[in-house]
Write a protein that holds these residues in place. Structure first.
Motif, PDB file in Angstrom:
ATOM      1  N   GLY A  50     -33.894  -1.323  10.253  1.00  0.00           N
ATOM      2  CA  GLY A  50     -32.906  -2.373  10.431  1.00  0.00           C
ATOM      3  C   GLY A  50     -32.289  -2.863   9.133  1.00  0.00           C
ATOM      4  N   CYS A  51     -32.668  -2.280   8.016  1.00  0.00           N
ATOM      5  CA  CYS A  51     -32.145  -2.743   6.726  1.00  0.00           C
ATOM      6  C   CYS A  51     -30.717  -2.226   6.516  1.00  0.00           C
ATOM      7  CB  CYS A  51     -33.061  -2.331   5.582  1.00  0.00           C
ATOM      8  SG  CYS A  51     -32.964  -0.599   5.127  1.00  0.00           S
ATOM      9  N   PRO A  52     -29.970  -2.855   5.633  1.00  0.00           N
ATOM     10  CA  PRO A  52     -28.587  -2.419   5.383  1.00  0.00           C
ATOM     11  C   PRO A  52     -28.480  -0.948   4.970  1.00  0.00           C
ATOM     12  CG  PRO A  52     -28.947  -4.557   4.387  1.00  0.00           C
ATOM     13  CD  PRO A  52     -30.290  -4.069   4.876  1.00  0.00           C
ATOM     14  N   GLY A  53     -29.468  -0.431   4.279  1.00  0.00           N
ATOM     15  CA  GLY A  53     -29.433   0.965   3.868  1.00  0.00           C
ATOM     16  C   GLY A  53     -29.380   1.929   5.044  1.00  0.00           C
ATOM     17  N   ALA A  54     -29.938   1.521   6.180  1.00  0.00           N
ATOM     18  CA  ALA A  54     -29.950   2.380   7.368  1.00  0.00           C
ATOM     19  C   ALA A  54     -28.542   2.639   7.896  1.00  0.00           C
ATOM     20  CB  ALA A  54     -30.814   1.755   8.466  1.00  0.00           C
ATOM     21  N   THR A  55     -27.623   1.769   7.534  1.00  0.00           N
ATOM     22  CA  THR A  55     -26.242   1.955   7.987  1.00  0.00           C
ATOM     23  C   THR A  55     -25.346   2.552   6.915  1.00  0.00           C
ATOM     24  OG1 THR A  55     -25.589  -0.285   7.326  1.00  0.00           O
ATOM     25  CG2 THR A  55     -26.398  -0.007   9.578  1.00  0.00           C
ATOM     26  N   MET A  78     -25.850  12.363   7.927  1.00  0.00           N
ATOM     27  CA  MET A  78     -25.775  11.233   8.859  1.00  0.00           C
ATOM     28  C   MET A  78     -26.592  10.068   8.318  1.00  0.00           C
ATOM     29  SD  MET A  78     -26.388  13.066  12.495  1.00  0.00           S
ATOM     30  CE  MET A  78     -25.112  14.014  13.261  1.00  0.00           C
ATOM     31  N   THR A  79     -26.274   8.869   8.787  1.00  0.00           N
ATOM     32  CA  THR A  79     -27.110   7.716   8.454  1.00  0.00           C
ATOM     33  C   THR A  79     -28.208   7.585   9.512  1.00  0.00           C
ATOM     34  OG1 THR A  79     -25.817   6.115   9.741  1.00  0.00           O
ATOM     35  CG2 THR A  79     -25.132   6.493   7.443  1.00  0.00           C
ATOM     36  N   ILE A  80     -29.219   6.828   9.171  1.00  0.00           N
ATOM     37  CA  ILE A  80     -30.283   6.548  10.145  1.00  0.00           C
ATOM     38  C   ILE A  80     -29.682   5.895  11.385  1.00  0.00           C
ATOM     39  CG2 ILE A  80     -32.334   5.120  10.568  1.00  0.00           C
ATOM     40  CD1 ILE A  80     -33.031   5.573   7.564  1.00  0.00           C
ATOM     41  N   MET A  81     -28.743   4.975  11.179  1.00  0.00           N
ATOM     42  CA  MET A  81     -28.126   4.273  12.306  1.00  0.00           C
ATOM     43  C   MET A  81     -27.334   5.223  13.194  1.00  0.00           C
ATOM     44  SD  MET A  81     -28.271   1.417  13.774  1.00  0.00           S
ATOM     45  CE  MET A  81     -29.047   0.482  12.489  1.00  0.00           C
ATOM     46  N   ASP A  82     -26.686   6.249  12.621  1.00  0.00           N
ATOM     47  CA  ASP A  82     -25.980   7.254  13.432  1.00  0.00           C
ATOM     48  C   ASP A  82     -26.936   7.870  14.446  1.00  0.00           C
ATOM     49  OD1 ASP A  82     -23.578   6.985  11.971  1.00  0.00           O
ATOM     50  OD2 ASP A  82     -24.073   8.661  10.623  1.00  0.00           O
ATOM     51  N   VAL A  83     -28.141   8.159  13.990  1.00  0.00           N
ATOM     52  CA  VAL A  83     -29.129   8.811  14.844  1.00  0.00           C
ATOM     53  C   VAL A  83     -29.691   7.821  15.863  1.00  0.00           C
ATOM     54  CG1 VAL A  83     -31.301  10.096  14.867  1.00  0.00           C
ATOM     55  CG2 VAL A  83     -29.666  10.441  13.003  1.00  0.00           C
ATOM     56  N   LEU A  84     -29.993   6.609  15.421  1.00  0.00           N
ATOM     57  CA  LEU A  84     -30.542   5.599  16.335  1.00  0.00           C
ATOM     58  C   LEU A  84     -29.550   5.239  17.439  1.00  0.00           C
ATOM     59  CD1 LEU A  84     -32.328   3.201  13.829  1.00  0.00           C
ATOM     60  CD2 LEU A  84     -33.406   4.710  15.511  1.00  0.00           C
ATOM     61  N   ARG A  85     -28.265   5.304  17.148  1.00  0.00           N
ATOM     62  CA  ARG A  85     -27.249   5.012  18.174  1.00  0.00           C
ATOM     63  C   ARG A  85     -27.282   6.034  19.312  1.00  0.00           C
ATOM     64  NH1 ARG A  85     -23.374   3.831  13.627  1.00  0.00           N
ATOM     65  NH2 ARG A  85     -23.497   1.581  13.388  1.00  0.00           N
TER      66      ARG A  85
END
Length: 69
Positions: free
Chosen positions: A33-38, A8-15
């Protein structure tokens, strides 16, 4: 219950719950919040930042386990 996996990406988890951000921060992943998180997987992020992947995943899943109680 939501289960965090290494692909999963970091953003998947934060969502799922933005409050989980502190777990990433505790492990040294401050660029939420960086592009890598997505784009990059949690596994890749852990490798790039020298973070113990298993420890991070355990803490992330503990967070969601506690939230589901």
């Amino acid at each position: 219950m939501f289960k965090v996996t290494e692909d999963m990406t970091i953003m998947d988890v934060l969502r799922q719950d933005k409050e989980v951000a502190y777990v990433f921060m505790k492990h040294g992943l401050h660029c939420l919040g960086c592009p890598g998180a997505t784009m990059e997987s949690i596994k890749d992020a852990a490798n790039v930042h020298g973070i113990d992947l298993n420890s991070l995943l355990n803490d992330l899943n503990k967070f969601f386990e506690e939230k589901s109680k």
